[in-house]
Structures are given as C-alpha cells and as structure tokens.
Design a protein around this motif. Sequence first.
Motif, PDB file in Angstrom:
ATOM      1  N   ILE A   1      26.405   2.083  -5.361  1.00 23.45           N
ATOM      2  CA  ILE A   1      25.653   1.032  -4.669  1.00 23.45           C
ATOM      3  C   ILE A   1      24.743   1.643  -3.607  1.00 23.45           C
ATOM      4  O   ILE A   1      23.572   1.258  -3.467  1.00 23.45           O
ATOM      5  N   GLU A   2      25.268   2.627  -2.870  1.00 19.30           N
ATOM      6  CA  GLU A   2      24.474   3.286  -1.832  1.00 19.30           C
ATOM      7  C   GLU A   2      23.313   4.064  -2.451  1.00 19.30           C
ATOM      8  O   GLU A   2      22.190   4.042  -1.941  1.00 19.30           O
ATOM      9  N   LYS A   3      23.586   4.741  -3.572  1.00 19.35           N
ATOM     10  CA  LYS A   3      22.523   5.489  -4.256  1.00 19.35           C
ATOM     11  C   LYS A   3      21.441   4.548  -4.767  1.00 19.35           C
ATOM     12  O   LYS A   3      20.252   4.861  -4.726  1.00 19.35           O
ATOM     13  N   LEU A   4      21.859   3.384  -5.272  1.00 21.98           N
ATOM     14  CA  LEU A   4      20.890   2.405  -5.772  1.00 21.98           C
ATOM     15  C   LEU A   4      19.992   1.901  -4.645  1.00 21.98           C
ATOM     16  O   LEU A   4      18.795   1.677  -4.845  1.00 21.98           O
ATOM     17  N   LYS A   5      20.578   1.740  -3.443  1.00 25.50           N
ATOM     18  CA  LYS A   5      19.777   1.324  -2.289  1.00 25.50           C
ATOM     19  C   LYS A   5      18.728   2.374  -1.963  1.00 25.50           C
ATOM     20  O   LYS A   5      17.567   2.059  -1.673  1.00 25.50           O
ATOM     21  N   ILE A   6      19.141   3.639  -2.002  1.00 21.36           N
ATOM     22  CA  ILE A   6      18.215   4.736  -1.716  1.00 21.36           C
ATOM     23  C   ILE A   6      17.117   4.781  -2.763  1.00 21.36           C
ATOM     24  O   ILE A   6      15.925   4.917  -2.443  1.00 21.36           O
ATOM     25  N   LEU A   7      17.489   4.650  -4.043  1.00 15.84           N
ATOM     26  CA  LEU A   7      16.504   4.670  -5.122  1.00 15.84           C
ATOM     27  C   LEU A   7      15.549   3.484  -5.033  1.00 15.84           C
ATOM     28  O   LEU A   7      14.349   3.610  -5.299  1.00 15.84           O
ATOM     29  N   ASP A   8      16.074   2.320  -4.637  1.00 21.04           N
ATOM     30  CA  ASP A   8      15.228   1.141  -4.482  1.00 21.04           C
ATOM     31  C   ASP A   8      14.222   1.352  -3.356  1.00 21.04           C
ATOM     32  O   ASP A   8      13.064   0.942  -3.461  1.00 21.04           O
ATOM     33  N   ASP A   9      14.664   2.017  -2.282  1.00 18.25           N
ATOM     34  CA  ASP A   9      13.773   2.318  -1.162  1.00 18.25           C
ATOM     35  C   ASP A   9      12.671   3.275  -1.600  1.00 18.25           C
ATOM     36  O   ASP A   9      11.497   3.089  -1.267  1.00 18.25           O
ATOM     37  N   ILE A  10      13.041   4.299  -2.385  1.00 18.06           N
ATOM     38  CA  ILE A  10      12.049   5.250  -2.900  1.00 18.06           C
ATOM     39  C   ILE A  10      11.072   4.529  -3.818  1.00 18.06           C
ATOM     40  O   ILE A  10       9.849   4.746  -3.754  1.00 18.06           O
ATOM     41  N   LYS A  11      11.594   3.653  -4.679  1.00 25.75           N
ATOM     42  CA  LYS A  11      10.744   2.878  -5.599  1.00 25.75           C
ATOM     43  C   LYS A  11       9.742   2.038  -4.822  1.00 25.75           C
ATOM     44  O   LYS A  11       8.547   1.977  -5.177  1.00 25.75           O
ATOM     45  N   GLN A  12      10.202   1.397  -3.743  1.00 24.45           N
ATOM     46  CA  GLN A  12       9.319   0.563  -2.936  1.00 24.45           C
ATOM     47  C   GLN A  12       8.205   1.389  -2.297  1.00 24.45           C
ATOM     48  O   GLN A  12       7.042   0.969  -2.253  1.00 24.45           O
ATOM     49  N   LYS A  13       8.556   2.581  -1.822  1.00 24.51           N
ATOM     50  CA  LYS A  13       7.552   3.452  -1.203  1.00 24.51           C
ATOM     51  C   LYS A  13       6.522   3.913  -2.230  1.00 24.51           C
ATOM     52  O   LYS A  13       5.329   3.969  -1.926  1.00 24.51           O
ATOM     53  N   ILE A  14       6.985   4.235  -3.434  1.00 21.81           N
ATOM     54  CA  ILE A  14       6.057   4.648  -4.495  1.00 21.81           C
ATOM     55  C   ILE A  14       5.112   3.506  -4.851  1.00 21.81           C
ATOM     56  O   ILE A  14       3.902   3.704  -5.020  1.00 21.81           O
ATOM     57  N   GLU A  15       5.658   2.285  -4.949  1.00 19.08           N
ATOM     58  CA  GLU A  15       4.821   1.125  -5.265  1.00 19.08           C
ATOM     59  C   GLU A  15       3.768   0.895  -4.180  1.00 19.08           C
ATOM     60  O   GLU A  15       2.627   0.523  -4.479  1.00 19.08           O
ATOM     61  N   SER A  16       4.145   1.124  -2.919  1.00 20.06           N
ATOM     62  CA  SER A  16       3.184   0.982  -1.820  1.00 20.06           C
ATOM     63  C   SER A  16       2.067   2.010  -1.949  1.00 20.06           C
ATOM     64  O   SER A  16       0.890   1.696  -1.752  1.00 20.06           O
ATOM     65  N   LYS A  17       2.444   3.258  -2.279  1.00 16.95           N
ATOM     66  CA  LYS A  17       1.447   4.316  -2.448  1.00 16.95           C
ATOM     67  C   LYS A  17       0.491   3.987  -3.598  1.00 16.95           C
ATOM     68  O   LYS A  17      -0.711   4.232  -3.513  1.00 16.95           O
ATOM     69  N   ILE A  18       1.048   3.434  -4.679  1.00 21.00           N
ATOM     70  CA  ILE A  18       0.215   3.038  -5.821  1.00 21.00           C
ATOM     71  C   ILE A  18      -0.767   1.953  -5.390  1.00 21.00           C
ATOM     72  O   ILE A  18      -1.966   2.010  -5.697  1.00 21.00           O
ATOM     73  N   GLU A  19      -0.261   0.956  -4.658  1.00 25.06           N
ATOM     74  CA  GLU A  19      -1.105  -0.152  -4.178  1.00 25.06           C
ATOM     75  C   GLU A  19      -2.249   0.369  -3.316  1.00 25.06           C
ATOM     76  O   GLU A  19      -3.407  -0.018  -3.507  1.00 25.06           O
ATOM     77  N   ILE A  20      -1.937   1.261  -2.374  1.00 27.45           N
ATOM     78  CA  ILE A  20      -2.951   1.799  -1.473  1.00 27.45           C
ATOM     79  C   ILE A  20      -4.000   2.591  -2.253  1.00 27.45           C
ATOM     80  O   ILE A  20      -5.207   2.425  -2.044  1.00 27.45           O
ATOM     81  N   THR A  21      -3.530   3.464  -3.148  1.00 29.28           N
ATOM     82  CA  THR A  21      -4.458   4.333  -3.893  1.00 29.28           C
ATOM     83  C   THR A  21      -5.347   3.523  -4.822  1.00 29.28           C
ATOM     84  O   THR A  21      -6.545   3.816  -4.961  1.00 29.28           O
ATOM     85  N   GLU A  22      -4.790   2.481  -5.450  1.00 22.61           N
ATOM     86  CA  GLU A  22      -5.610   1.623  -6.314  1.00 22.61           C
ATOM     87  C   GLU A  22      -6.705   0.936  -5.501  1.00 22.61           C
ATOM     88  O   GLU A  22      -7.855   0.813  -5.962  1.00 22.61           O
ATOM     89  N   LYS A  23      -6.362   0.496  -4.281  1.00 23.00           N
ATOM     90  CA  LYS A  23      -7.377  -0.102  -3.406  1.00 23.00           C
ATOM     91  C   LYS A  23      -8.441   0.920  -3.059  1.00 23.00           C
ATOM     92  O   LYS A  23      -9.637   0.617  -3.014  1.00 23.00           O
ATOM     93  N   GLY A  24      -8.004   2.163  -2.789  1.00 25.22           N
ATOM     94  CA  GLY A  24      -8.948   3.217  -2.447  1.00 25.22           C
ATOM     95  C   GLY A  24      -9.924   3.492  -3.569  1.00 25.22           C
ATOM     96  O   GLY A  24     -11.128   3.631  -3.336  1.00 25.22           O
ATOM     97  N   ILE A  25      -9.422   3.569  -4.800  1.00 20.82           N
ATOM     98  CA  ILE A  25     -10.285   3.810  -5.957  1.00 20.82           C
ATOM     99  C   ILE A  25     -11.263   2.648  -6.135  1.00 20.82           C
ATOM    100  O   ILE A  25     -12.457   2.840  -6.413  1.00 20.82           O
ATOM    101  N   GLU A  26     -10.753   1.430  -5.939  1.00 27.04           N
ATOM    102  CA  GLU A  26     -11.579   0.226  -6.096  1.00 27.04           C
ATOM    103  C   GLU A  26     -12.693   0.159  -5.049  1.00 27.04           C
ATOM    104  O   GLU A  26     -13.815  -0.260  -5.334  1.00 27.04           O
ATOM    105  N   GLU A  27     -12.377   0.612  -3.816  1.00 27.96           N
ATOM    106  CA  GLU A  27     -13.326   0.483  -2.713  1.00 27.96           C
ATOM    107  C   GLU A  27     -14.132   1.751  -2.440  1.00 27.96           C
ATOM    108  O   GLU A  27     -14.980   1.767  -1.549  1.00 27.96           O
ATOM    109  N   GLU A  28     -13.884   2.801  -3.207  1.00 37.23           N
ATOM    110  CA  GLU A  28     -14.462   4.115  -2.902  1.00 37.23           C
ATOM    111  C   GLU A  28     -15.991   4.102  -2.807  1.00 37.23           C
ATOM    112  O   GLU A  28     -16.578   4.792  -1.981  1.00 37.23           O
ATOM    113  N   LYS A  29     -16.626   3.326  -3.650  1.00 34.57           N
ATOM    114  CA  LYS A  29     -18.094   3.310  -3.685  1.00 34.57           C
ATOM    115  C   LYS A  29     -18.701   2.278  -2.743  1.00 34.57           C
ATOM    116  O   LYS A  29     -19.917   2.212  -2.573  1.00 34.57           O
ATOM    117  N   ASN A  30     -17.846   1.463  -2.114  1.00 34.75           N
ATOM    118  CA  ASN A  30     -18.346   0.399  -1.244  1.00 34.75           C
ATOM    119  C   ASN A  30     -18.333   0.874   0.205  1.00 34.75           C
ATOM    120  O   ASN A  30     -17.296   0.858   0.864  1.00 34.75           O
TER     121      ASN A  30
END
Length: 262
Positions: free
Chosen positions: A92-121
């Motif tokens: 259960i503790e490991k799953l919490k840690i993995l879920d936290d890592i997953k959330q951070k990765i999803e945030s990084k994906i969200e930010i980078t996708e915005k960056g690619i979308e806005e790069e030319k603007n």
Amino acid sequence: MRKKYLSISEFGKICNVNRKTLIYYHNAGVFSPEKIGENGYRYYNINQYETFNILKAFRELGVSIDEIKEYLRDRNPKEYLNILDKEKERVIEKLKILDDIKQKIESKIEITEKGIEEEKNNEPYLKEFEEEELYIKNVKNSEDMEEFIQFINYCSEKNIDRGYSIGTTLDVEELENEDFLNIDKMYLKTDKGNYKKEKGIYACINHKGPYEETGRSYKKLLDFIKKNNYTIDSCSYEDSLLDFFAVKDEQDYLTRISIKIK
C-alpha cells in the motif's frame, strides 16, 4: 516415467530465475534442493515449485532474507497471516509512492505539451484562468539561492510538490517600476496550498529565452495592457513551460508571464 528430480538449470527455467539465485538461496539457508548428488550437483523436486513461488513472491514484496529465515524457523498459519498483513501494508505504501510519481509525470507531460503548443506564440494574448491552488512563500532576497533550496526541500518533505516547476511573482509596484528581476514570491501549483490564484482574465505573453531577459517580454505585455485600456489587477505569475530538461539551449526556454486585468 516422469523424471522426479530436476537439475538446478532445469528448475531455474521452470521458476524463471537463474542458477545463481538458487545457489544464493541455498547458501543463505532459505531454500535448499531436495537432493545433492555425490558429484555435488543440486537436484530439485518438481513439487518444490509451489514453495519457491511463495518465496519469490515474498522477495518481490520486499521481505528480507533474514525475515524469511525467521518465519521459516517457526512457521504456522498465524505467522503466515502476520507476514502477509505486514507485506500488504508495504505494498500500500509503495502504491502511494508510485501514484505520487505518476502524478508528477502527468504534470510534466501537461506542462511540456503546453510549451510545445505555445512555443511559436510570442505575442501578448488574453487567457481565462480558473482558480488555482498554490503553495506560496515570500522571497526576502531574490539573489539568495538558499531561499529557493529551502523552499524546494520543504515542499518535498511536506509532499506539496506535484511535479510542477517553481513559479515566481512580481508585485504591482515592481511592475510599475519596471524592476523585473526583483522576485516577490515563489510558488508551486499543488492541492495542499496556502493561497489561491484568482479566477479571471489574464494578459499573457510567452517569454522565449533566459530568465534574465524577461524584461523585454514584460515591457511588451505592459504596453499591450496599456494600449487596450486594461488595468493591472494582480501581481504577475511566471510559469516555466519549457526548461533545461525539455530543450538544449537556454535561448529556447519558454516562460509564461500572466497578469490579471480588469
């Protein structure tokens, strides 16, 4: 006639482990072959397969060799349940840690996708933001890196970090005085915040290049606000969209600057 004994290599193939692992378990006194030949070769009974699977499952769950040896010395149904309950908590503790890592990765994906979308603007634009929860801290000296280190460490210790880059703000007075490098606050987007960024219409610009050169983008954005008869209604917010990990050249860094207007 079915072969009763298997060589260490044959038994390893069935259990999907290498012979070195089986030798290690034997030497550790945890799992031994049923028979050792006169030639010193180890032989396993096919019936040992299920027993080894239990051992393998324990090891995959993180149970130490010493814990397994202790359990095997005095094993009984009650002790078996105790060790399973203990490992369930670890999982259960490991799953919490993995879920936290997953959330951070999803945030990084969200930010980078915005960056690619806005790069030319690179022109000023208006954007409506929903209310955002931030963990925010005053900056006493914007040139003191120790403040940033302490902020990062605190957010990590308190599990505030959700994978978003550290943002910074300039207050209205600094904007009016064109003091664009004098950071007022730093923040992280999180669900454990102490401050809420207001919902509303923001004037924005995507600054491309090093942070030290944000002044030119600030001036462009402030001119846009003035020419369109808007009034500044908040501090500025600086959010990194593309940084060191996304691009090679500092000239390609992308920072979104946003100021609430009315």
